[in-house]
Motif scaffolding. Structure first.
Motif, PDB file in Angstrom:
ATOM      1  N   LYS A  38      61.213 -20.600  63.532  1.00  0.00           N
ATOM      2  CA  LYS A  38      62.371 -21.999  63.795  1.00  0.00           C
ATOM      3  C   LYS A  38      61.264 -23.168  65.181  1.00  0.00           C
ATOM      4  O   LYS A  38      60.101 -22.866  64.758  1.00  0.00           O
ATOM      5  N   ASN A  59      65.843 -19.145  62.964  1.00  0.00           N
ATOM      6  CA  ASN A  59      66.996 -18.633  64.677  1.00  0.00           C
ATOM      7  C   ASN A  59      68.291 -19.109  64.910  1.00  0.00           C
ATOM      8  O   ASN A  59      69.258 -19.285  65.765  1.00  0.00           O
ATOM      9  N   ILE A  82      66.986 -14.087  62.696  1.00  0.00           N
ATOM     10  CA  ILE A  82      66.881 -13.389  63.839  1.00  0.00           C
ATOM     11  C   ILE A  82      67.367 -13.778  64.829  1.00  0.00           C
ATOM     12  O   ILE A  82      66.408 -13.129  65.906  1.00  0.00           O
ATOM     13  N   ILE A 166      63.728  -6.610  70.674  1.00  0.00           N
ATOM     14  CA  ILE A 166      62.489  -8.071  72.016  1.00  0.00           C
ATOM     15  C   ILE A 166      62.320  -7.282  72.416  1.00  0.00           C
ATOM     16  O   ILE A 166      62.969  -7.186  73.929  1.00  0.00           O
ATOM     17  N   MET A 206      55.995  -9.209  68.138  1.00  0.00           N
ATOM     18  CA  MET A 206      55.710 -10.758  67.998  1.00  0.00           C
ATOM     19  C   MET A 206      54.092 -10.691  68.378  1.00  0.00           C
ATOM     20  O   MET A 206      53.276  -9.635  68.445  1.00  0.00           O
ATOM     21  N   SER A 207      53.647 -12.084  68.324  1.00  0.00           N
ATOM     22  CA  SER A 207      52.558 -12.811  68.789  1.00  0.00           C
ATOM     23  C   SER A 207      51.905 -11.420  69.526  1.00  0.00           C
ATOM     24  O   SER A 207      50.648 -11.663  69.421  1.00  0.00           O
ATOM     25  N   ARG A 222      57.748  -9.836  63.803  1.00  0.00           N
ATOM     26  CA  ARG A 222      57.759 -11.064  63.180  1.00  0.00           C
ATOM     27  C   ARG A 222      56.810 -11.757  64.477  1.00  0.00           C
ATOM     28  O   ARG A 222      56.777 -11.918  65.427  1.00  0.00           O
ATOM     29  N   GLY A 224      55.484 -15.896  65.303  1.00  0.00           N
ATOM     30  CA  GLY A 224      56.067 -17.370  65.292  1.00  0.00           C
ATOM     31  C   GLY A 224      54.876 -18.482  65.928  1.00  0.00           C
ATOM     32  O   GLY A 224      54.046 -18.177  65.383  1.00  0.00           O
ATOM     33  N   THR A 225      54.138 -18.061  66.789  1.00  0.00           N
ATOM     34  CA  THR A 225      53.459 -18.449  67.718  1.00  0.00           C
ATOM     35  C   THR A 225      51.701 -18.203  66.815  1.00  0.00           C
ATOM     36  O   THR A 225      51.266 -19.685  66.646  1.00  0.00           O
TER      37      THR A 225
HETATM   38  C1  LIG Z   1      61.039 -16.657  68.083  1.00  0.00           C
HETATM   39  C2  LIG Z   1      61.284 -14.937  68.467  1.00  0.00           C
HETATM   40  C3  LIG Z   1      59.360 -14.428  67.436  1.00  0.00           C
HETATM   41  C4  LIG Z   1      58.495 -14.633  67.142  1.00  0.00           C
HETATM   42  O1  LIG Z   1      57.885 -15.210  68.863  1.00  0.00           O
HETATM   43  P1  LIG Z   1      56.885 -15.281  68.673  1.00  0.00           P
HETATM   44  O2  LIG Z   1      56.022 -15.045  70.407  1.00  0.00           O
HETATM   45  O3  LIG Z   1      56.243 -16.883  68.710  1.00  0.00           O
HETATM   46  O4  LIG Z   1      55.628 -14.461  68.036  1.00  0.00           O
HETATM   47  C5  LIG Z   1      59.658 -13.149  67.226  1.00  0.00           C
HETATM   48  N1  LIG Z   1      61.307 -12.833  66.885  1.00  0.00           N
HETATM   49  C6  LIG Z   1      62.883 -13.356  67.076  1.00  0.00           C
HETATM   50  C7  LIG Z   1      63.328 -12.503  67.153  1.00  0.00           C
HETATM   51  C8  LIG Z   1      62.775 -14.669  67.501  1.00  0.00           C
HETATM   52  O5  LIG Z   1      63.146 -15.517  68.078  1.00  0.00           O
END
Ligand SMILES: *Cc1c(COP(=O)(O)O)cnc(C)c1O
Length: 234
Positions: A38, A59, A82, A166, A206-207, A222, A224-225
């Motif tokens: 995203k 997203n 997601i 989350i 996540m990260s 999942r 991203g960062t």
């Molecule tokens: C943005 C997002 C992530 C990734 O988060 P990071 O902290 O950047 O790894 C994972 N899951 C969902 C649902 C997100 O919206």
């Protein structure tokens, strides 16, 4: 285009995932990486694809559609939705994604089922659970989860694959594990309740909490960062 930074961060994330699986005593291929792209440009996704990444998480529906159009030549890419989804945008997800992780109400599930083109096969679904009891986060409560799972399992164009959460951010690794334990236990009890459902997915980690999630059985993390760097907008 070559992007040494992306190549390095993707390698580092793969090593982190492998180390976490090893520490948990799990096989190397027991969890896979979903690259959360995203706000990141299509060119970065293409570069990650060149480096072997195949599954990407988005997203925002319009942003995702634009990038999918730019990357239409990558025919083995797998798109996961997601983010929170308004019911009036469900058709876009039904028609353009292989997975959705954020189903949290029956009305949304019924729309996705009705709108899924038969030619694409069933849409893979994770139910988003509000595991931290935070009023601000989306997701269904644990109490309401069994009824929603039964309803989704009964819809022919959806495949109920598992659960997503989350958790509230938390820096302590032991504390991080608690919500993941609850999500794992919720999946285990759904498996008993719905033995025919293909419930093989725990979308968590996540990260900042990958290791805790893998320790508790995550099958899809999942990130991203850690792969693409910090995002400009939320
Ligand atoms: C943005 C997002 C992530 C990734 O988060 P990071 O902290 O950047 O790894 C994972 N899951 C969902 C649902 C997100 O919206």
């Amino acid at each position: 285009m070559t992007d040494p930074a992306l190549s390095e961060s993707l390698t580092a994330v793969r090593e982190r995932l492998a180390a976490a699986l090893h520490a948990a005593g799990r096989p190397d291929d027991d969890a896979r990486l979903l690259a959360v792209s995203k706000t990141k440009p299509a060119a970065m996704i293409r570069e990650a694809w060149r480096l072997g990444q195949r599954e990407f998480g988005e997203n925002y529906v319009q942003e995702a559609l634009d990038k999918q159009a730019e990357l239409a030549d990558l025919d083995d890419i797998v798109w996961h939705f997601i983010g929170p989804l308004q019911s009036n945008k469900s058709r876009i997800v039904a028609e353009h994604f292989a997975w959705i992780h954020s189903v949290d109400r029956e009305r949304l599930a019924r729309r996705l089922d009705a709108q899924r083109p038969a030619s694409l096969g069933p849409l893979n679904v994770c139910l988003q659970v509000n595991i931290s009891d935070e009023a601000s986060k989306s997701g269904i409560s644990l109490a309401e989860l069994p009824a929603l799972a039964e309803a989704v399992h009964g819809l022919p164009n959806l495949r109920l694959r598992g659960l997503m959460a989350i958790p509230a951010p938390c820096a302590d690794p032991d504390e991080q594990r608690r919500p993941f334990i609850r999500l794992r236990e919720a999946l285990e009890s759904l498996r008993t309740r719905l033995p025919e459902a293909p419930l093989d997915t725990l979308s968590m980690g996540m990260s900042d909490d990958l290791e805790a999630a893998v320790m508790e059985g995550a099958t899809l993390v999942r990130l991203g960062t850690a792969i693409f760097g910090a995002r400009q907008r939320p």
